[in-house]
Enzyme design. Structure first.
Site, PDB file in Angstrom:
ATOM      1  N   TYR A 104      36.395  61.581  35.066  1.00 24.02           N
ATOM      2  CA  TYR A 104      35.457  60.460  35.002  1.00 24.02           C
ATOM      3  C   TYR A 104      34.069  60.993  34.684  1.00 24.02           C
ATOM      4  O   TYR A 104      33.929  61.933  33.931  1.00 24.02           O
ATOM      5  CB  TYR A 104      35.525  59.614  36.288  1.00 24.02           C
ATOM      6  CG  TYR A 104      35.020  58.215  36.034  1.00 24.02           C
ATOM      7  CD1 TYR A 104      35.658  57.407  35.089  1.00 24.02           C
ATOM      8  CD2 TYR A 104      33.898  57.718  36.668  1.00 24.02           C
ATOM      9  CE1 TYR A 104      35.186  56.136  34.802  1.00 24.02           C
ATOM     10  CE2 TYR A 104      33.420  56.446  36.396  1.00 24.02           C
ATOM     11  CZ  TYR A 104      34.066  55.662  35.454  1.00 24.02           C
ATOM     12  OH  TYR A 104      33.598  54.409  35.157  1.00 24.02           O
ATOM     13  N   ARG A 157      28.591  48.352  26.712  1.00 27.24           N
ATOM     14  CA  ARG A 157      27.575  49.086  27.473  1.00 27.24           C
ATOM     15  C   ARG A 157      28.267  50.175  28.280  1.00 27.24           C
ATOM     16  O   ARG A 157      28.380  50.107  29.489  1.00 27.24           O
ATOM     17  CB  ARG A 157      26.805  48.146  28.402  1.00 27.24           C
ATOM     18  CG  ARG A 157      25.537  48.754  28.985  1.00 27.24           C
ATOM     19  CD  ARG A 157      25.145  48.092  30.288  1.00 27.24           C
ATOM     20  NE  ARG A 157      26.143  48.289  31.322  1.00 27.24           N
ATOM     21  CZ  ARG A 157      26.202  49.359  32.116  1.00 27.24           C
ATOM     22  NH1 ARG A 157      25.344  50.349  31.968  1.00 27.24           N
ATOM     23  NH2 ARG A 157      27.138  49.454  33.047  1.00 27.24           N
ATOM     24  N   LYS A 175      38.727  54.877  35.350  1.00 31.25           N
ATOM     25  CA  LYS A 175      38.498  54.119  36.581  1.00 31.25           C
ATOM     26  C   LYS A 175      39.815  53.902  37.327  1.00 31.25           C
ATOM     27  O   LYS A 175      39.887  54.048  38.550  1.00 31.25           O
ATOM     28  CB  LYS A 175      37.876  52.771  36.217  1.00 31.25           C
ATOM     29  CG  LYS A 175      36.902  52.212  37.219  1.00 31.25           C
ATOM     30  CD  LYS A 175      35.555  52.885  37.090  1.00 31.25           C
ATOM     31  CE  LYS A 175      34.550  52.384  38.060  1.00 31.25           C
ATOM     32  NZ  LYS A 175      33.220  52.224  37.521  1.00 31.25           N
ATOM     33  N   GLU A 246      34.177  45.721  33.655  1.00 28.66           N
ATOM     34  CA  GLU A 246      33.583  47.056  33.576  1.00 28.66           C
ATOM     35  C   GLU A 246      32.770  47.233  32.298  1.00 28.66           C
ATOM     36  O   GLU A 246      33.268  46.997  31.196  1.00 28.66           O
ATOM     37  CB  GLU A 246      34.701  48.115  33.623  1.00 28.66           C
ATOM     38  CG  GLU A 246      34.226  49.536  33.624  1.00 28.66           C
ATOM     39  CD  GLU A 246      33.523  49.919  34.925  1.00 28.66           C
ATOM     40  OE1 GLU A 246      32.657  50.808  34.879  1.00 28.66           O
ATOM     41  OE2 GLU A 246      33.848  49.332  35.981  1.00 28.66           O
ATOM     42  N   ASP A 247      31.518  47.638  32.452  1.00 22.32           N
ATOM     43  CA  ASP A 247      30.649  48.037  31.339  1.00 22.32           C
ATOM     44  C   ASP A 247      30.499  46.953  30.272  1.00 22.32           C
ATOM     45  O   ASP A 247      30.538  47.237  29.067  1.00 22.32           O
ATOM     46  CB  ASP A 247      31.132  49.358  30.723  1.00 22.32           C
ATOM     47  CG  ASP A 247      30.751  50.550  31.594  1.00 22.32           C
ATOM     48  OD1 ASP A 247      30.042  50.350  32.591  1.00 22.32           O
ATOM     49  OD2 ASP A 247      31.149  51.680  31.267  1.00 22.32           O
ATOM     50  N   ASP A 270      29.996  47.361  38.010  1.00 24.42           N
ATOM     51  CA  ASP A 270      28.637  47.786  37.673  1.00 24.42           C
ATOM     52  C   ASP A 270      27.608  47.049  38.519  1.00 24.42           C
ATOM     53  O   ASP A 270      26.572  47.615  38.876  1.00 24.42           O
ATOM     54  CB  ASP A 270      28.355  47.542  36.188  1.00 24.42           C
ATOM     55  CG  ASP A 270      29.387  48.189  35.296  1.00 24.42           C
ATOM     56  OD1 ASP A 270      29.531  49.417  35.371  1.00 24.42           O
ATOM     57  OD2 ASP A 270      30.072  47.472  34.553  1.00 24.42           O
ATOM     58  N   ASN A 418      23.907  56.989  34.729  1.00 18.14           N
ATOM     59  CA  ASN A 418      24.992  57.819  34.213  1.00 18.14           C
ATOM     60  C   ASN A 418      24.965  57.840  32.695  1.00 18.14           C
ATOM     61  O   ASN A 418      24.503  56.885  32.082  1.00 18.14           O
ATOM     62  CB  ASN A 418      26.351  57.263  34.676  1.00 18.14           C
ATOM     63  CG  ASN A 418      26.651  57.575  36.120  1.00 18.14           C
ATOM     64  OD1 ASN A 418      26.407  58.678  36.566  1.00 18.14           O
ATOM     65  ND2 ASN A 418      27.173  56.606  36.841  1.00 18.14           N
TER      66      ASN A 418
END
Length: 565
Positions: A104, A157, A175, A246-247, A270, A418
């Site tokens: 990850y 993103r 994940k 996610e993202d 997030d 990150n």
């Protein structure tokens, strides 16, 4: 307490020969027994020696050490995952501290950027806008009938790297690996999905190797209708699944969360996962210093959906500690690229409106600037806590950190962006600028810092302390929703496992070797709150603990018996 286990029972397998060896969830490789080799038409297809999983893991560890770059190590581990998932998780579990940053963050960022270049084998589901009329067929093609956790992204993103198109698939894969490694959720119950809605990354559009839809991203009504169609198809196929967003880009993340959180069991890691782990860390850090979170003043750099989600969760915790909501909001200051969020600012996003500071409260500030910079805010607020979620490196400058330290002898500084290339300041610099007196927690892993002969452990404020336990708790309790109170229970439980709180010294967060213990505890707390709130069927505490144990998968081979399809 003694738990009963059902995991020693044999599995009845309809596959044989090369087909079985190509099935990652079932393949044992050289660990198939002689009896199994005979029964499943494997004689002659494997070397003579029958190995244990530990012998296999030792060979894999030796091979892993032969790779010199992190991306090559990542590719190697992914190949094992796509060949023999049980061995993959045994290997990861044996070397978690070494390998977690490889499977990850931060290495997964590079894997997403180079996804089409390093692609080896299909994993998960790629749902292209071009195939929007075939959604039911696409999901019926998934061989996993009992999917319990889905992580979905549209790749817009990815970490702090922006639009990676279908390369974003690396994030759901990574994940879900952590759901299994840290939370004991069987890989057979997990499914990564990427929504291929095009990309605005010109570098990808120009790349002859890019494997996604070569088209600008669809937007607005087209986009939201497509996402809705996908979610309705998921609900029809797996009505009880836990769906993790996610993202997604800031403009879509909060609207999607608000639209679906009460329609399907879902959450946005997030926004909510980051908030939960940050609040848990801050509760522990405050208690470790002999105070409460409600006594702190907090400044954020970054006022997007993630930053605002963290801020709202902090405010909720401060209110829980006995402070009025109005006063709690006056203790949290949000700074973005346009400066401190204040009332009357143009173009505020809906989720930012409740987090502005009133201009009338700033009349006595020491500044001549119309736009209040991070330095202005730190100088006037004199915060105890500084949190970075900007995605922009180097913005916590020496001047800002020293100004904070001038008024706060033990500042808490959390550069959470990150991957490591996007961090607001390195732990080495923060500790140097504060003479080793700052308490530092980061979003990506950093090695301990040695300063003037003393070593400082750097807490990784990583969502992996939270979301695996939430997933396990949802599955074990049968929860139909993920509520704010369940997330708060996760934060409180994480704080209770802090070595700093329990021992008066040491890191603010538990060591990675203890993460499965933490995940089990979070699962119990989350499941209990779900039952109390009526989103899960109420059972005894013993029954919930047993359900957590029954659902906690371990990377061990089971005996196989042959059956027909």
């Amino acid at each position: 307490m003694q738990f009963t286990h059902k995991k020693n029972r044999s599995l009845y397998i309809p596959y044989a020969g090369p087909v079985l060896l190509e099935f990652p969830l079932l393949n044992k490789g050289s660990a198939f027994s002689l009896e199994e080799r005979s029964n499943f038409n494997l004689l002659g297809l494997l070397p003579e020696v029958v190995e244990t999983i530990e012998e296999q893991a030792e060979r894999a560890w030796i091979q892993y050490q032969g790779f010199k770059t992190e991306i090559d190590k990542h590719i190697y581990l992914r190949n094992i995952q796509d060949t023999n998932e049980t061995l993959f998780y045994r290997l990861i579990g044996n070397h978690l501290e070494e390998m977690m940053p490889v499977i990850y963050t931060p290495t997964v960022g590079a894997a997403c950027e180079r996804f089409s270049e390093i692609y080896r084998r299909a994993r998960g589901v790629f749902i292209s806008y071009q195939n929007r009329h075939n959604l039911d067929d696409i999901l019926q093609n998934v061989p996993n009938h009992n999917v319990k956790v889905i992580v979905v992204t549209d790749g817009e993103r990815i970490l702090g790297l922006g639009d990676q198109g279908i390369g974003g698939m690396g994030i759901p894969i990574g994940k879900l690996s952590l759901y299994t490694t840290c939370g004991g959720i069987s890989p057979a119950y997990t499914l990564p999905i990427v929504l291929d809605v095009g990309t605005n990354n010109q570098q990808l559009l120009d790349d002859p190797l890019y494997m996604g839809w070569r088209h600008p991203r669809i937007t607005d009504d087209e986009y939201y209708q497509f996402v809705d169609d996908v979610i309705q198809a998921i609900k029809a196929r797996w009505p009880d699944v836990l769906l993790q967003f996610e993202d997604f880009a800031q403009k879509n993340a909060m609207p999607l969360l608000n639209r679906y959180r009460n329609e399907i069991c879902s959450f946005n890691d997030d926004i909510q996962g980051t908030a939960a782990v940050t609040v848990g860390t801050l509760i522990a850090a405050s208690r470790g210093a002999g105070s409460q979170l409600s006594e702190q003043k907090i400044v954020f750099l970054g006022a997007g959906s993630a930053g605002c989600g963290i801020a709202e969760q902090i405010i909720a915790q401060i209110v829980r500690e006995g402070v009025s909501e109005e006063e709690a909001r006056q203790r949290v200051f949000m700074v973005d690229r346009f400066g401190l969020l204040t009332d009357g600012m143009p173009n505020l996003l809906p989720f930012q409106n409740k987090l502005v500071q009133k201009r009338e409260h700033l009349q006595g500030w020491d500044t001549t600037n119309d736009v209040l910079s991070l330095l202005d805010v730190v100088r006037n607020v004199k915060p105890n806590i500084l949190i970075g979620v900007s995605g922009q490196p180097g913005l916590f400058t020496e001047e800002i950190i020293r100004e904070m330290h001038k008024h706060c002898p033990r500042p808490i500084v959390m550069p959470l962006s990150n991957p490591t290339s996007r961090v607001e300041a390195t732990p080495q610099n923060i500790l140097s600028w504060t003479d080793g007196e700052a308490l530092v927690a980061t979003g990506s892993p950093f090695a301990p810092v040695t300063l003037k002969g003393k070593q400082y452990a750097i807490a990784q404020c990583n969502n992996s302390y939270i979301f695996p336990g939430i997933g396990l708790g949802v599955i074990a309790s049968g929860a139909s929703r993920v509520t704010d109170e369940m997330l708060m229970a996760a934060s409180e439980t994480l704080a209770k496992h802090s070595p700093l709180v329990n021992n008066g010294e040491g890191p603010v967060l538990p060591e990675l070797k203890d993460i499965q213990t933490v995940s089990r505890a979070i699962a119990f707390a989350v499941g209990k709150v779900a039952q109390e709130q009526g989103v899960a069927v109420k059972t005894s505490a013993e029954a919930l603990l047993q359900a957590i144990s029954d659902n906690f998968w371990l990377p061990e081979y089971r005996n196989y018996r042959r059956t027909s399809i």
